[in-house]
Design a protein around this motif. Structure first.
Motif, short mmCIF file in Angstrom:
data_model
loop_
_atom_site.label_atom_id
_atom_site.label_comp_id
_atom_site.label_asym_id
_atom_site.label_seq_id
_atom_site.Cartn_x
_atom_site.Cartn_y
_atom_site.Cartn_z
N VAL A 291 70.23 -0.24 28.29
CA VAL A 291 70.18 1.01 27.71
C VAL A 291 71.78 1.18 28.34
O VAL A 291 72.35 1.65 29.18
CB VAL A 291 69.57 1.57 29.27
CG1 VAL A 291 69.73 2.81 29.02
CG2 VAL A 291 68.45 0.93 29.36
N GLU A 292 71.51 2.21 26.89
CA GLU A 292 73.30 2.19 25.58
C GLU A 292 73.28 3.11 25.62
O GLU A 292 72.78 4.17 25.60
CB GLU A 292 73.98 1.56 24.76
CG GLU A 292 73.55 -0.11 25.59
CD GLU A 292 75.32 -0.92 26.13
OE1 GLU A 292 76.04 0.30 26.61
OE2 GLU A 292 75.15 -1.33 27.03
N HIS A 293 74.57 3.38 25.92
CA HIS A 293 74.96 5.38 25.20
C HIS A 293 75.28 4.82 23.31
O HIS A 293 75.11 3.41 22.91
CB HIS A 293 76.37 5.54 24.96
CG HIS A 293 77.73 7.00 24.34
ND1 HIS A 293 77.72 6.87 23.69
CD2 HIS A 293 77.67 8.34 25.38
CE1 HIS A 293 77.94 8.07 23.33
NE2 HIS A 293 77.99 8.59 24.46
N PRO A 294 74.86 5.82 22.59
CA PRO A 294 74.31 5.72 21.40
C PRO A 294 75.64 4.83 20.51
O PRO A 294 75.42 3.91 19.72
CB PRO A 294 74.38 7.24 20.63
CG PRO A 294 73.60 8.06 22.10
CD PRO A 294 73.91 7.11 23.30
N GLU A 295 77.21 4.93 20.88
CA GLU A 295 77.85 4.85 20.16
C GLU A 295 78.63 3.59 20.46
O GLU A 295 79.29 3.05 20.24
CB GLU A 295 78.95 5.49 20.78
CG GLU A 295 79.13 6.84 19.73
CD GLU A 295 80.16 8.07 20.33
OE1 GLU A 295 80.92 8.10 21.11
OE2 GLU A 295 79.68 8.60 20.18
N THR A 360 67.08 4.85 19.12
CA THR A 360 66.27 6.41 19.96
C THR A 360 64.66 5.96 19.89
O THR A 360 63.93 7.17 20.67
CB THR A 360 67.19 7.26 19.87
OG1 THR A 360 67.08 7.62 18.74
CG2 THR A 360 68.31 7.57 19.97
N TYR A 361 64.55 4.68 19.52
CA TYR A 361 63.32 5.18 19.13
C TYR A 361 62.21 5.09 20.01
O TYR A 361 61.38 5.21 20.16
CB TYR A 361 62.81 4.03 18.08
CG TYR A 361 61.66 4.34 17.46
CD1 TYR A 361 61.46 5.03 16.61
CD2 TYR A 361 60.18 3.25 18.02
CE1 TYR A 361 59.92 4.58 15.21
CE2 TYR A 361 58.93 3.59 17.69
CZ TYR A 361 58.36 3.98 16.68
OH TYR A 361 57.33 4.03 15.82
N ALA A 380 68.73 8.18 24.84
CA ALA A 380 70.20 6.90 25.51
C ALA A 380 69.17 6.12 24.00
O ALA A 380 68.24 5.80 23.24
CB ALA A 380 70.11 6.70 26.49
N HIS A 381 70.56 4.92 24.06
CA HIS A 381 69.42 3.77 22.89
C HIS A 381 69.18 2.66 24.50
O HIS A 381 69.89 2.01 25.18
CB HIS A 381 70.52 3.14 22.19
CG HIS A 381 71.23 4.02 20.48
ND1 HIS A 381 71.69 3.50 20.22
CD2 HIS A 381 71.07 5.59 21.03
CE1 HIS A 381 71.66 4.48 18.76
NE2 HIS A 381 70.95 5.91 19.52
N THR A 382 68.24 1.93 23.70
CA THR A 382 67.21 0.74 24.39
C THR A 382 67.79 -0.83 23.04
O THR A 382 67.78 0.13 21.48
CB THR A 382 65.84 0.73 24.85
OG1 THR A 382 65.31 1.15 23.42
CG2 THR A 382 65.61 2.34 25.86
N LEU A 383 68.62 -2.02 24.43
CA LEU A 383 68.03 -2.73 23.01
C LEU A 383 66.87 -4.05 24.43
O LEU A 383 67.25 -4.03 25.26
CB LEU A 383 69.49 -3.21 23.23
CG LEU A 383 70.34 -2.20 22.68
CD1 LEU A 383 71.40 -1.70 23.90
CD2 LEU A 383 71.33 -3.15 22.03
#
Length: 423
Positions: A291-295, A360-361, A380-383
């Motif tokens: 889980v990451e910061h969008p940037e 962010t999906y 947040a962003h997930t990967l």
RNA sequence: GGAGAAUUGGCAGAGUGGUCGAAUGCGGCAGUCUUGAAAACUGUUGAGGGUCACACCUCCGGGGGUUCGAAUCCCUCAUUCUCCGCCA
């Protein structure tokens, strides 16, 4: 799921970007915007009715307190029509919101600008290749025959117990698989991922959270009596840890790794390409989730790709990395890199890892947010990525490491297997 | 599986029909004091929708109901805890 606000602001860009998936989203987006408009105007009307009812109620309360029963009763009459109105508006709002939601579920993620256009896996772009493809003797065998020869995987026994696609691993085969799991988990932990163990069945909300539901319902095994799903990948339980959470910006990067079995129905796939370990209903996988910061998410994605490269380099397996084209990109992903190991005896590449940024999906479905420096919550962003899928790595090792004397064990695995040859 | 109790803001915990989105404490943030820190004091501090910004609306486990009005009453589902049973 895409954010409504983004759809409102960047309608044309989205439609254009979705064309990379060979999808004409014009009508869908148009309908979404229309419904959104309707939803908001209904909401406004409802709010107005409720506001009026609220203030009337307060007045009535005051009147009762002051003993003015009659005046209160007059006001009571007025609330009747308001109640009817707000009930009607409330239903309308629910229906509209539901319809809007189901449309939003139908829109896939927007491909990242670097995603190449294309229709099928043929159009994926190879961006990296490493490792020597061994020159095998003329009598080299595919892994399913090696499995039989050395009695390390029994496919027929699995058919007896369960059905096709549920192999039984035996002796050194089982031990090798366990060694790989331990080795992968150790590598991931070294790289900063926290090892966790998660449930192998998930509820419906979790299925929606990561995007398996509603669009891929048929791919999961469903336990009807309890309304639970067997996980098709560790991504589902691990990412859903963060459903409905607001994390602190300071907590980034959030990194987890988990070993889980994976269950996939994969209905309707038969033939030579699914022989042996190539495609199974149950298989093991070690997953990494971030889980990451969008940037920082694309930097993180690169880091994950490098990490997996390292593992494959250590295993000395010939592999390549592909950038998936729009047509082959998963529904929820913005950018995906696939790792494939070369199966020398089958003379083909086998997918062993898929590393994706969902931006962010998923977070939007999960309501996974973080607080930024101004105290505002943002998605947040997930990967996630496989590191790695066991059966095909196993297949790659069996085929590429076969010798007339037996199957050599990659050096890094020997401390885990405690043997160096399967013979 | 049976019986009982509970579910309130990041946490603890008040609140049993009318300015309650919710007392109080802890924690967090900002400030005063201090060479600095701690302590003390002051202020601030839930989420979502909506608006240019206000207004306004929704949320006290989920869903439904009663009422002019519900965190508070009723129904239902879920979860947690305690006791009993069963069991790895």
């Amino acid at each position: 799921m895409l954010q409504l606000q983004t759809i409102r602001e960047k309608k044309e860009e989205i439609i254009k970007a979705l064309q990379k998936r060979n999808l004409d989203g014009t009508l869908l987006i148009e309908n979404v915007l229309q419904l959104d408009e309707k939803r908001r105007s209904t909401q406004t009307q409802l709010d107005r009715a409720l506001a009026e009812a609220n203030s009337l109620s307060k007045e009535i309360g005051m009147l009762f307190k002051n003993g003015k029963q009659q005046e209160a009763n007059v006001l009571k009459e007025k609330t009747g029509t308001l109640k009817e109105e707000s009930k009607k508006l409330g239903e309308e709002l629910n229906n509209t919101a539901e319809e809007l939601q189901s449309l939003l579920y139908q829109i896939p993620n927007i491909p990242h600008p670097s995603v190449p256009s294309g229709n099928t896996e043929e159009d994926n772009v190879e961006i990296f290749k490493e490792g020597d493809i061994p020159i095998l003797a003329g009598d080299a065998l595919p892994h399913w025959e090696l499995a039989k020869k050395y009695d390390i995987i029994d496919f027929e026994l699995g058919v007896k117990i369960t059905g096709a696609g549920f192999p039984v691993y035996k002796g050194k085969g089982a031990r090798l698989q366990r060694a790989l799991i331990a080795y992968f988990l150790d590598k991931n932990t070294e790289a900063g991922y926290t090892e966790i163990q998660v449930p192998h069945l998930v509820n419906e909300a979790s299925g929606y959270g990561t995007g398996q539901l509603p669009d891929k319902e048929g791919q999961m095994y469903h336990v009807g009596v309890d309304d639970l799903y067997l996980i098709p990948t560790g991504e589902v339980p691990v990412t859903n840890i963060f459903r409905n959470e607001i994390v602190n910006e300071k907590d980034f990067p959030i990194r987890y790794t988990a070993y889980t079995p994976c269950f996939r129905r994969e209905a309707g796939s038969y033939g030579a390409h699914v022989r042996g370990l190539n495609r199974l209903h149950q298989f093991d996988k070690v997953e990494i989730v971030r889980v990451e910061h969008p940037e920082k998410s694309y930097e993180a994605l690169d880091g994950m790709v490098d990490h997996i490269k390292n593992i494959l380099r250590e295993l000395k397996l010939p592999y390549r990395v592909l950038r998936l084209c729009g047509g082959d990109l998963g529904f929820t992903a913005a950018l995906t890199f696939d790792f494939e190991v070369f199966s020398t005896a089958q003379d083909r590449w086998l997918e062993i890892s898929s590393v994706s940024n969902f931006e962010t999906y998923q977070a939007n479905r999960l309501k996974l947010r973080y607080k930024d420096e101004n105290g505002k919550s943002k998605l947040a962003h997930t990967l996630n990525g496989s590191s790695l899928a066991l059966p095909r790595v196993l297949a790659g090792i069996l085929e590429n490491y076969q010798t007339p004397e037996g199957i050599q064990i990659p050096e890094v695995l020997i401390p885990y297997t405690n043997f160096n040859i399967i013979d």
